[in-house]
Design an enzyme around this catalytic site. Structure first.
Site, PDB file in Angstrom:
ATOM      1  CG  ASP A   1      28.114  -8.008  17.888  1.00  0.00           C
ATOM      2  OD1 ASP A   1      28.220  -6.867  17.437  1.00  0.00           O
ATOM      3  OD2 ASP A   1      27.695  -8.867  16.980  1.00  0.00           O
TER       4      ASP A   1
ATOM      5  NE  ARG B   1      25.530 -11.520  14.823  1.00  0.00           N
ATOM      6  CZ  ARG B   1      26.541 -11.575  13.845  1.00  0.00           C
ATOM      7  NH1 ARG B   1      26.619 -11.809  12.787  1.00  0.00           N
ATOM      8  NH2 ARG B   1      27.800 -10.918  14.609  1.00  0.00           N
TER       9      ARG B   1
ATOM     10  CD  GLU C   1      -6.321  -6.699   8.366  1.00  0.00           C
ATOM     11  OE1 GLU C   1      -6.162  -5.899   9.136  1.00  0.00           O
ATOM     12  OE2 GLU C   1      -6.033  -6.795   7.032  1.00  0.00           O
TER      13      GLU C   1
ATOM     14  N   PRO D   1       3.100  -7.300  15.824  1.00  0.00           N
ATOM     15  CG  PRO D   1       1.953  -5.741  14.175  1.00  0.00           C
ATOM     16  CD  PRO D   1       1.899  -7.269  14.506  1.00  0.00           C
TER      17      PRO D   1
HETATM   18  N1  4GX Z   1       6.901  -7.322  13.874  1.00  0.00           N
HETATM   19  N2  4GX Z   1       3.478  -7.405  10.969  1.00  0.00           N
HETATM   20  C1  4GX Z   1       2.433  -9.669  11.287  1.00  0.00           C
HETATM   21  C2  4GX Z   1      -0.177  -9.835  10.720  1.00  0.00           C
HETATM   22  C3  4GX Z   1      -0.295 -10.211  12.136  1.00  0.00           C
HETATM   23  C4  4GX Z   1      -0.952  -9.382  12.850  1.00  0.00           C
HETATM   24  C5  4GX Z   1      -1.466  -9.846  14.244  1.00  0.00           C
HETATM   25  C6  4GX Z   1      -0.344 -11.844  13.785  1.00  0.00           C
HETATM   26  C7  4GX Z   1      -0.863 -11.004  14.756  1.00  0.00           C
HETATM   27  C8  4GX Z   1       5.540  -7.330  12.697  1.00  0.00           C
HETATM   28  C9  4GX Z   1       6.101  -6.289  13.568  1.00  0.00           C
HETATM   29  C10 4GX Z   1       4.314  -6.726  11.615  1.00  0.00           C
HETATM   30  C11 4GX Z   1       2.197  -6.857  10.523  1.00  0.00           C
HETATM   31  C12 4GX Z   1       3.782  -8.885  10.843  1.00  0.00           C
HETATM   32  C13 4GX Z   1       1.089  -7.820  10.710  1.00  0.00           C
HETATM   33  N3  4GX Z   1      -0.053 -11.272  12.482  1.00  0.00           N
HETATM   34  N4  4GX Z   1       5.600  -8.422  13.036  1.00  0.00           N
HETATM   35  N5  4GX Z   1       1.214  -9.099  10.422  1.00  0.00           N
HETATM   36  N6  4GX Z   1       6.401  -5.121  13.276  1.00  0.00           N
HETATM   37  O1  4GX Z   1       4.116  -5.437  11.582  1.00  0.00           O
HETATM   38  O2  4GX Z   1       6.574  -8.508  13.866  1.00  0.00           O
END
Ligand code: 4GX
Length: 253
Positions: A168, A153, A116, A89
């Site tokens: 697209d 794609r 986490e 995120p």
């Molecule tokens: N877009 N998540 C990853 C664990 C995490 C946290 C910090 C790496 C660093 C998300 C999103 C997403 C939740 C996947 C936390 N990994 N990933 N996860 N939205 O919410 O990509």
């Protein structure tokens, strides 16, 4: 183009990349996807991939060494180093512009974050963090699949019809126009509502159809996502149609 995915759910990722347009491209060897089970890069009896956070607090963190070994394994045979992504995120939010940039790399590795997150030292091997949007998921597997699908794609030969990729809607920065298929009239609901296909689409007048589609795409974009218009690439006809729509001018034709 080649993708490497590092995950604690290899079966789920392997299953998903076998489906649809991506699956067919893998079969035809236009695309290669190698799924790495993070547990295969552990060295302990219990194949532990996570641990408690230093400093305390809730949840678990992905340990650094299995991730280092997984990423380093990708070049052990002398192969060129992939562009390494971490789904998180905290990352660059994925847009079609980012997808286009990523598609210029011949090899992309995607580390799926879990819990986490990952030990901060793993970021020394990561080229870019990517988020698929501002909401919280349970893991990076779905984001990895989203990145693969959107990037694949754009790889020549992945989508059968090159024309459809070129046209697209998002490739041009506008929302799509409405689509219809047969039958020309459908009845729905208890009141027997009659829903017709817009007459212009049945007319066979291809210039008028093109113009109608442009107007509909512009009207939808103006209504739903007006901020997209600032960066959209519009031709002269589209610019004129947009002026009419913004002035709420009913076109004479
Ligand atoms: N877009 N998540 C990853 C664990 C995490 C946290 C910090 C790496 C660093 C998300 C999103 C997403 C939740 C996947 C936390 N990994 N990933 N996860 N939205 O919410 O990509």
């Amino acid at each position: 183009m080649k993708f490497d995915v590092v995950t604690i759910f290899p079966a789920a990722v392997q299953h998903a990349v076998g489906m649809g347009i991506v699956g067919r491209a893998v079969e035809r060897q236009v695309l290669e996807v190698v799924v790495h089970d993070l547990r295969d890069y552990t060295t302990d009896k219990h194949r532990v991939v996570d641990d408690v956070p230093y400093g305390g607090g809730p949840g678990m963190v992905l340990k650094p060494e299995p991730l280092f070994r997984a990423i380093e394994s990708m070049t052990a045979d002398g192969a060129d180093k992939p562009f390494v992504l971490l789904t998180s995120p905290q990352g660059t939010v994925l847009t079609q512009t980012v997808v286009e940039r990523l598609s210029r790399h011949p090899r992309i590795a995607i580390v799926c974050g879990r819990y986490e997150g990952v030990d901060e030292r793993v970021r020394s091997l990561v080229d870019e963090e990517i988020s698929i949007g501002d909401y919280v998921l349970s893991g990076g597997e779905l984001p990895a699949l989203v990145v693969i699908d959107a990037v694949a794609r754009l790889v020549p030969g992945v989508v059968g019809d090159e024309q459809s990729v070129a046209e697209d809607s998002f490739g041009r920065g506008l929302l799509d126009f409405p689509h219809y298929t047969r039958p020309a009239v459908v009845t729905t609901g208890t009141a027997g509502e009659v829903l017709k296909v817009p007459e212009v689409l049945l007319s066979g007048n291809h210039a008028e159809i093109r113009r109608w589609r442009k107007r509909e795409a512009l009207a939808r974009t103006l209504e739903r996502r007006p901020e997209l218009l600032a960066h959209a690439s519009l031709d002269d006809e589209e610019k004129e149609l947009l002026r009419e729509l913004q002035a709420d001018i009913r076109p004479s034709r």
